[in-house]
Write a protein that holds these residues in place. Structure first.
Motif, PDB file in Angstrom:
ATOM      1  N   GLY A  40       0.819  -1.210   0.000  1.00 23.26           N
ATOM      2  CA  GLY A  40       0.000   0.000   0.000  1.00 23.26           C
ATOM      3  C   GLY A  40       0.853   1.260   0.000  1.00 23.26           C
ATOM      4  N   ARG A  41       1.914   1.263   0.792  1.00 24.22           N
ATOM      5  CA  ARG A  41       2.789   2.440   0.844  1.00 24.22           C
ATOM      6  C   ARG A  41       3.530   2.642  -0.478  1.00 24.22           C
ATOM      7  NH1 ARG A  41       3.239   0.923   6.440  1.00 24.22           N
ATOM      8  NH2 ARG A  41       4.833  -0.644   5.973  1.00 24.22           N
ATOM      9  N   LEU A  42       3.946   1.556  -1.109  1.00 25.89           N
ATOM     10  CA  LEU A  42       4.671   1.685  -2.379  1.00 25.89           C
ATOM     11  C   LEU A  42       3.768   2.201  -3.494  1.00 25.89           C
ATOM     12  CD1 LEU A  42       6.791  -1.599  -2.237  1.00 25.89           C
ATOM     13  CD2 LEU A  42       7.628   0.748  -1.958  1.00 25.89           C
ATOM     14  N   VAL A  43       2.547   1.677  -3.573  1.00 27.37           N
ATOM     15  CA  VAL A  43       1.603   2.114  -4.606  1.00 27.37           C
ATOM     16  C   VAL A  43       1.254   3.586  -4.434  1.00 27.37           C
ATOM     17  CG1 VAL A  43      -0.809   1.870  -5.345  1.00 27.37           C
ATOM     18  CG2 VAL A  43       0.649  -0.153  -5.144  1.00 27.37           C
ATOM     19  N   ASN A  44       1.288   4.070  -3.182  1.00 29.27           N
ATOM     20  CA  ASN A  44       0.960   5.467  -2.919  1.00 29.27           C
ATOM     21  C   ASN A  44       2.198   6.303  -2.623  1.00 29.27           C
ATOM     22  OD1 ASN A  44      -2.130   5.617  -2.872  1.00 29.27           O
ATOM     23  ND2 ASN A  44      -1.704   3.807  -1.634  1.00 29.27           N
ATOM     24  N   SER A  45       3.353   5.811  -3.047  1.00 34.80           N
ATOM     25  CA  SER A  45       4.605   6.528  -2.835  1.00 34.80           C
ATOM     26  C   SER A  45       4.564   7.903  -3.493  1.00 34.80           C
ATOM     27  CB  SER A  45       5.773   5.718  -3.417  1.00 34.80           C
ATOM     28  OG  SER A  45       6.955   6.489  -3.450  1.00 34.80           O
ATOM     29  N   GLY A  46       5.298   8.833  -2.912  1.00 36.96           N
ATOM     30  CA  GLY A  46       5.429  10.142  -3.526  1.00 36.96           C
ATOM     31  C   GLY A  46       6.330  10.137  -4.742  1.00 36.96           C
ATOM     32  N   GLN A  47       7.010   9.014  -4.982  1.00 34.55           N
ATOM     33  CA  GLN A  47       7.924   8.901  -6.122  1.00 34.55           C
ATOM     34  C   GLN A  47       7.256   8.142  -7.268  1.00 34.55           C
ATOM     35  OE1 GLN A  47      11.979   8.401  -6.028  1.00 34.55           O
ATOM     36  NE2 GLN A  47      12.307   9.035  -3.927  1.00 34.55           N
ATOM     37  N   THR A  48       7.108   8.811  -8.388  1.00 34.50           N
ATOM     38  CA  THR A  48       6.499   8.191  -9.564  1.00 34.50           C
ATOM     39  C   THR A  48       7.251   6.937  -9.969  1.00 34.50           C
ATOM     40  OG1 THR A  48       5.741  10.346 -10.357  1.00 34.50           O
ATOM     41  CG2 THR A  48       5.853   8.567 -11.976  1.00 34.50           C
ATOM     42  N   ALA A  49       8.584   6.973  -9.870  1.00 33.19           N
ATOM     43  CA  ALA A  49       9.404   5.826 -10.277  1.00 33.19           C
ATOM     44  C   ALA A  49       9.015   4.573  -9.501  1.00 33.19           C
ATOM     45  CB  ALA A  49      10.883   6.135 -10.070  1.00 33.19           C
ATOM     46  N   ILE A  50       8.777   4.701  -8.219  1.00 33.03           N
ATOM     47  CA  ILE A  50       8.408   3.544  -7.396  1.00 33.03           C
ATOM     48  C   ILE A  50       7.028   3.035  -7.776  1.00 33.03           C
ATOM     49  CG2 ILE A  50       7.792   2.867  -5.038  1.00 33.03           C
ATOM     50  CD1 ILE A  50      10.115   4.523  -4.035  1.00 33.03           C
ATOM     51  N   ARG A  51       6.100   3.964  -8.010  1.00 35.89           N
ATOM     52  CA  ARG A  51       4.736   3.557  -8.349  1.00 35.89           C
ATOM     53  C   ARG A  51       4.697   2.746  -9.637  1.00 35.89           C
ATOM     54  NH1 ARG A  51       3.603   9.038  -6.989  1.00 35.89           N
ATOM     55  NH2 ARG A  51       3.078   9.517  -9.164  1.00 35.89           N
ATOM     56  N   PHE A  52       5.530   3.087 -10.608  1.00 37.42           N
ATOM     57  CA  PHE A  52       5.567   2.329 -11.863  1.00 37.42           C
ATOM     58  C   PHE A  52       6.412   1.069 -11.736  1.00 37.42           C
ATOM     59  CE2 PHE A  52       3.996   6.181 -13.909  1.00 37.42           C
ATOM     60  CZ  PHE A  52       3.223   5.679 -14.951  1.00 37.42           C
ATOM     61  N   CYS A  53       7.509   1.168 -11.013  1.00 36.03           N
ATOM     62  CA  CYS A  53       8.468   0.071 -10.951  1.00 36.03           C
ATOM     63  C   CYS A  53       7.856  -1.181 -10.331  1.00 36.03           C
ATOM     64  CB  CYS A  53       9.689   0.513 -10.152  1.00 36.03           C
ATOM     65  SG  CYS A  53      11.014  -0.716 -10.065  1.00 36.03           S
ATOM     66  N   LEU A  54       7.105  -1.033  -9.266  1.00 33.41           N
ATOM     67  CA  LEU A  54       6.553  -2.196  -8.570  1.00 33.41           C
ATOM     68  C   LEU A  54       5.698  -3.078  -9.484  1.00 33.41           C
ATOM     69  CD1 LEU A  54       6.021  -3.842  -5.997  1.00 33.41           C
ATOM     70  CD2 LEU A  54       4.179  -2.228  -5.447  1.00 33.41           C
ATOM     71  N   PRO A  55       4.651  -2.561 -10.142  1.00 25.30           N
ATOM     72  CA  PRO A  55       3.855  -3.441 -11.004  1.00 25.30           C
ATOM     73  C   PRO A  55       4.611  -3.937 -12.226  1.00 25.30           C
ATOM     74  CG  PRO A  55       3.105  -1.167 -11.201  1.00 25.30           C
ATOM     75  CD  PRO A  55       4.071  -1.201 -10.062  1.00 25.30           C
ATOM     76  N   ALA A  56       5.514  -3.109 -12.780  1.00 25.55           N
ATOM     77  CA  ALA A  56       6.244  -3.530 -13.983  1.00 25.55           C
ATOM     78  C   ALA A  56       7.159  -4.703 -13.680  1.00 25.55           C
ATOM     79  CB  ALA A  56       7.048  -2.356 -14.544  1.00 25.55           C
TER      80      ALA A  56
END
Length: 362
Positions: A40-56
């Motif tokens: 939950g924290r990663l999906v709502n991270s303030g960093q766009t890179a993290i939000r995309f990186c996790l599902p990819a």
């Protein structure tokens, strides 16, 4: 292992897109769904890179278990190396764009500096929000070291569930043309309510229609609306919608059903009308069950004799009867109000997305 002159292993992007759509549809259609706080924290991270990186990274591993979930670049011969940047640009980015850019507006997220590293766990000392990157490493490392397709899919479902919840909190962008005809509006609604939604879609349409009446005709001071799964007794409401007059009294109560009604429905409504002292009660429903037509008509007559006027109309009946009285601007206002109702009352993302898609096709 890819070596000199050998092509890099590349996850099947078409298969990945199909898998993504399949699991996303399943997540959208499920009620609830748990996921670890870290996800939950990663999906709502303030960093766009993290939000995309996790599902990819997780989706790439799901489609091709031989890939290294920790790999960020093509590298120099390490086993499991692949090209997450190209994968994300061709699979995750289009899907993200179709879903309100829930992860952010980037068209090429891996070009950003935080993802221009060989591996997720490389150079952490130089990263802003290092704690978040370490959390990302922990999630991806568990997927990689376990290397179990079942676990990988479980994690990916959890990621999608967290994204669904993030999407639920977003306001969708509904682009309404400058002119919308009554015929176009009725066709929009006809297609939209064709899919059953437990009442969500039908209630949004009815609420939008009565809000439009309030705005253009001034018949009511306000329209009170409940969320579809709230019991009337719990909210002390007479119905799904209450049209309040200038004196604060309920002038019309509206019950919305995405189906045909029967005798039991009418008996419940009559009981609520009497309890709340409602004289005018409208049932917005697809019609009356053929086998119960006579029973319903008798209930209507009994209700009238006891002081309650019951009416049954379909959404199409209401639109066809009311909107022409208010002019062309009211039709556009009604279509725009549907979107506001969907967002304001936190309707499930798939129902909001469906309305947006229909509008985009106008």
């Amino acid at each position: 292992m890819a070596g000199p002159g050998r092509p890099l292993p590349r996850p099947d992007r078409a298969a990945a897109a199909l898998k993504l759509d399949e699991l996303w549809e399943a997540v959208l259609n499920q009620e609830g769904g748990d996921y670890p706080p870290d996800i939950g924290r990663l999906v709502n991270s303030g960093q766009t890179a993290i939000r995309f990186c996790l599902p990819a990274q997780v989706l790439g591993k799901l489609v091709d278990p031989s890939l290294d979930a920790m790999c960020l670049q093509k590298g120099d011969g390490t086993a499991g190396r692949w090209d997450p940047r190209g994968f994300a640009a061709k699979v995750i980015v289009p899907w993200n764009r179709d879903n309100q850019s829930v992860l952010g507006p980037s068209g090429d997220p891996y070009v950003s500096n935080p993802l221009r590293r060989p591996r997720v766990d490389a150079g952490l000392n130089q990263m802003d929000d290092r704690e978040q990157w370490e959390t990302l490493c922990k999630v991806l490392r568990a997927v990689e070291e376990t290397n179990d397709p079942g676990l990988t899919e479980q994690v990916f479902r959890q990621v999608l569930t967290a994204i669904r919840d993030r999407l639920r909190d977003l306001t969708f962008t509904y682009v309404v043309p400058s002119r919308v005809s009554l015929r176009q509006a009725m066709e929009l609604v006809r297609i939209y309510v064709r899919e059953r939604s437990g009442g969500d879609r039908g209630l949004a349409i009815a609420a939008a229609l009565f809000e439009t009446v309030r705005k253009h005709l001034g018949l009511y001071r306000e329209i009170r609306r409940n969320v579809i799964n709230a019991a009337d007794a719990a909210t002390n409401s007479a119905a799904d919608l209450e049209c309040i007059g200038n004196d604060g009294a309920v002038r019309l109560a509206v019950e919305v059903k995405e189906r045909r009604i029967g005798g039991a429905d009418v008996q419940d409504i009559v009981a609520k009308a009497r309890l709340h002292g409602i004289k005018e009660f409208l049932i917005c429903a697809d019609g009356i069950l053929a086998a119960e037509q006579e029973a319903v008509e008798r209930s209507f007559a009994v209700a009238w004799a006891s002081g309650t006027n019951l009416y049954q109309l379909t959404t199409a009946d209401l639109m066809r009867s009311v909107l022409p009285l208010m002019g062309e601007d009211s039709v556009r206002d009604f279509v725009a109000e549907v979107g506001r109702q969907l967002d304001t009352f936190g309707t499930q993302p798939r129902h909001r997305q469906a309305w947006k898609t229909l509008l985009d096709q106008l």
